[in-house]
Design an enzyme around this catalytic site. Sequence first.
Site, short mmCIF file in Angstrom:
data_model
loop_
_atom_site.label_atom_id
_atom_site.label_comp_id
_atom_site.label_asym_id
_atom_site.label_seq_id
_atom_site.Cartn_x
_atom_site.Cartn_y
_atom_site.Cartn_z
CB ALA A 63 29.95 11.01 15.60
N GLY A 109 28.00 7.95 11.94
CA GLY A 109 26.86 8.07 12.85
C GLY A 109 25.59 8.50 12.13
CD GLU A 112 27.11 4.02 13.67
OE1 GLU A 112 27.59 5.16 13.81
OE2 GLU A 112 27.55 3.02 14.26
CD GLU A 132 31.64 4.92 11.33
OE1 GLU A 132 31.80 4.35 10.23
OE2 GLU A 132 30.52 5.19 11.79
N1 3HC Z 1 32.76 16.09 12.37
C1 3HC Z 1 33.24 17.34 12.52
N2 3HC Z 1 33.52 18.15 11.48
C2 3HC Z 1 33.32 17.66 10.25
C3 3HC Z 1 32.83 16.36 10.01
C4 3HC Z 1 32.53 15.58 11.15
N3 3HC Z 1 32.04 14.33 11.03
N4 3HC Z 1 32.74 16.16 8.69
C5 3HC Z 1 33.17 17.30 8.10
N5 3HC Z 1 33.51 18.20 9.04
C6 3HC Z 1 33.96 19.59 8.83
C7 3HC Z 1 35.33 19.65 8.16
O1 3HC Z 1 36.36 19.59 9.12
C8 3HC Z 1 35.26 20.98 7.47
O2 3HC Z 1 35.51 21.98 8.44
P1 3HC Z 1 36.24 23.35 8.04
O3 3HC Z 1 35.37 23.98 7.00
O4 3HC Z 1 36.32 24.08 9.32
O5 3HC Z 1 37.58 22.96 7.49
C9 3HC Z 1 33.79 21.09 7.05
O6 3HC Z 1 33.09 20.18 7.88
C10 3HC Z 1 33.54 20.72 5.60
O7 3HC Z 1 34.13 19.46 5.34
P2 3HC Z 1 34.91 19.18 3.98
O8 3HC Z 1 35.86 20.28 3.68
O9 3HC Z 1 35.46 17.80 4.11
O10 3HC Z 1 33.71 19.23 2.94
P3 3HC Z 1 33.47 18.35 1.64
O11 3HC Z 1 32.23 18.87 1.07
O12 3HC Z 1 34.70 18.29 0.83
O13 3HC Z 1 33.22 16.85 2.17
C11 3HC Z 1 32.23 15.16 3.58
C12 3HC Z 1 32.08 16.56 2.94
C13 3HC Z 1 32.24 14.09 2.49
C14 3HC Z 1 31.06 14.94 4.50
C15 3HC Z 1 33.56 15.10 4.35
O14 3HC Z 1 33.63 16.22 5.23
C16 3HC Z 1 33.74 13.89 5.21
O15 3HC Z 1 34.10 12.85 4.70
N6 3HC Z 1 33.53 14.02 6.52
C17 3HC Z 1 33.79 12.98 7.47
C18 3HC Z 1 32.79 11.88 7.42
C19 3HC Z 1 33.09 10.87 8.49
O16 3HC Z 1 34.20 10.41 8.63
N7 3HC Z 1 32.07 10.50 9.25
C20 3HC Z 1 32.21 9.57 10.31
C21 3HC Z 1 32.53 10.27 11.57
S1 3HC Z 1 32.89 9.18 12.90
C22 3HC Z 1 31.38 8.58 13.39
O17 3HC Z 1 30.37 8.97 12.88
C23 3HC Z 1 31.43 7.62 14.53
C24 3HC Z 1 30.13 6.98 14.77
O18 3HC Z 1 30.15 5.65 14.35
C25 3HC Z 1 29.77 7.02 16.23
#
Ligand code: 3HC
Length: 712
Positions: A63, A109, A112, A132
């Site tokens: 998400a 998400g 999911e 998460e």
């Molecule tokens: N939402 C918003 N922005 C995100 C994002 C997300 N889920 N994931 C990554 N981004 C953004 C980063 O902030 C970054 O932005 P920037 O360039 O402006 O700084 C850009 O995308 C690139 O991210 P990274 O620098 O981290 O890129 P990497 O290639 O090093 O890593 C990744 C990629 C492994 C996907 C890493 O970004 C990551 O771990 N992201 C988060 C994943 C996550 O936590 N997902 C769960 C979200 S919560 C959820 O889904 C709730 C659900 O259950 C309802």
Amino acid sequence: MADLLRYDIRDGVAVITIDNPPVNALSPTVWEGLDRLVARAVADPAAEAIVVIGAGTTFIAGADIKVFETLKTREDSLARSANTHALLKRIEDATKPLVAAIHGNALGGGLEVAQACHFRVATKDAKIGQPEVLLGIIPGAGGTQRLPRLCGAELALTMCTDGKPIAAAKAMNAGIIDQIIDGDLLTGAIKYAKARARNGDLRKTREMPHGVDQISAGLNACSATRESLKKTAKGMRAPYAAVDAIEAGLRMDFDAGAIREREIFADCVVSTESKALRHLFFAEREVAKVPDIPKDTPTRDIKRAAVVGAGTMGGGIAMSYANAGIPVLLKDVDDAALQRGLATIRKNYEVTMSKGKMTAEQLEKTMALITPTTSYDGFMDVDIVVEAVFENMDLKKATFAELAKVTRPDCVLASNSSTLDIDAFAQASGRPSQVVGHHFFSPANVMKLLEIVRGRETSKEVIATSLKLAKKLGKVGVVVGNCFGFVANRMLAYYMREAYLLLEEGASVEQIDRVLTTFGLPVGPYGMQDIAGIDVGARIRQYLKSIGKTRAEGPQSAIPDRLFEMGRYGQKTGAGWYKYDAPGSRNRTPDPLIEQMADEEAKKRGITRRPISDEEIIARITTALANEGARVLEEGYATRAGDIDVVYAYGFGFPRHRGGPMFYADTVGLPTVLARVKEYRARFGDYWEPAPLLERLVAEGRGFYSEATQPV
Ligand code: 3HC
């Protein structure tokens, strides 16, 4: 929507491509588009099946985390997640086989969405996970209910509580992935979807029942997980919340479990823990953006490196390079020192191998990247040299003067000094634009922080190169200014000052360490010193004394120097702040001698020792950090408050769920923090002087981050 999602018919299959760079995060527009396009595909006579795929380098990384900031109340969250759950149910009810085609990452998400598809195929290098918990929340789009139905509660519990992604092969064995695709993913996914359509297969995850045995095994696994979280998730709520949601799914039907998940998610998303972790997620990515260093600043490729000094730090730094596949020369003055250094490196790798994290072949391959040397032969070929000799100004200056002669003019000259003036080395080298601080944290091959210290004349290219290199080394690089102790050690001095003074005033070493580990630090200040070596700090203090400086304002405790004089250096000598079973042992017991010394020092300072509450320990130590952090910020040695939080989280293990010392101060409320500084000044003396920035922010009604001084 038109831009973020595409709809095509390929070979009789509807292909929905999510194209929301960089990670295809599920923004509200993407959710809505997915819903609409699945409905379109179901109604489309040209489509016999449906494939959902991500454009670019990944499937869906979750998400959109920024959206959580808009959820101000529990009710906001409940309303939004009810919509999401209903949307995923509609998708799952598609009357044509729906296949998720996964490459890169299917996270949060994203996973999911894939779980709500009827089938999942993936490339073999794909990773899937429910991270998460690392954001202080739980899977909120049905993951706690669908994932256990696919792979069983045990693996689901692990994935949802540690947040680590798993490889496609493991996911396939566990039943999360149905097929690994070799070759082109989309072609393979279309073929797979058509085969399912031919068989009329529609498998809805939410309708997969839990067997009776699975339920009882799952409930046992919930209890076992809660037990083990007591050790790994100190002070955190989200990992336990994930267990609660999975347990609810085992005890109730899908719909009731899903309602419980939404309630638990709502509690988590508005929690301070989640706000702190989300803050760090973005702060960590923000550190790479230095205001006057544009994204297109040229960088050089670091293909070969050299490290000067094969001691503990030098060896760890060489390991960091070798781990990243960069060949590295490791130089020391004599062969005996080199052999000692190499033996330690090998021993470290052997420990990694014994934990199953490295094979014998990988060990030899990595060792082969480290070339020991007692000369400067080969230095003309390297792109960077990291100096890691003793913390002595004259020795370091001489080393830099020499390095300038034996390296190419474009070679980066980095110093691992933890306190000394980078500009002095820069001048000694005669090419100051190439000189930078690369301050690693011990053990350098493990700790993720790299302070990149910007000297007066360090070129932008060298800073940009350092940031890129940090990423390659698996570190978080934070650019800091060249003040005494830089950011990490400058602030640490204030943390340690309070720890020492609290001891003299009446707290015990064990109490202070216990309180701080309960707060969430991996180790308390005294345990940390016993690991790092009391001699290290003592030698730095001796040097500082010789130049008329102290590390932090305020009274200096004599106890650490007395321990040093007694040869009590910590774990390595079998005694320090604690007693150990033997030199090198980690088994410690309190030592009454320390209490005796604290009594003596208190008498010398005219202090009557008193019982000190746990709350006072936390308040004194965190207030000292925030006050000094405000100074660092105001003086421009850190770019943003978030940079300080990242330094502390990665350099000293400040609990991530508290967001770092500056974020934590905002959660306490800056008026409270300032009031404490003033109270301490009245009680203890003028060395407790409020940082001007702290006073200004309070006067303006702001926090370090928030526009209001209300606790976050
Ligand atoms: N939402 C918003 N922005 C995100 C994002 C997300 N889920 N994931 C990554 N981004 C953004 C980063 O902030 C970054 O932005 P920037 O360039 O402006 O700084 C850009 O995308 C690139 O991210 P990274 O620098 O981290 O890129 P990497 O290639 O090093 O890593 C990744 C990629 C492994 C996907 C890493 O970004 C990551 O771990 N992201 C988060 C994943 C996550 O936590 N997902 C769960 C979200 S919560 C959820 O889904 C709730 C659900 O259950 C309802």
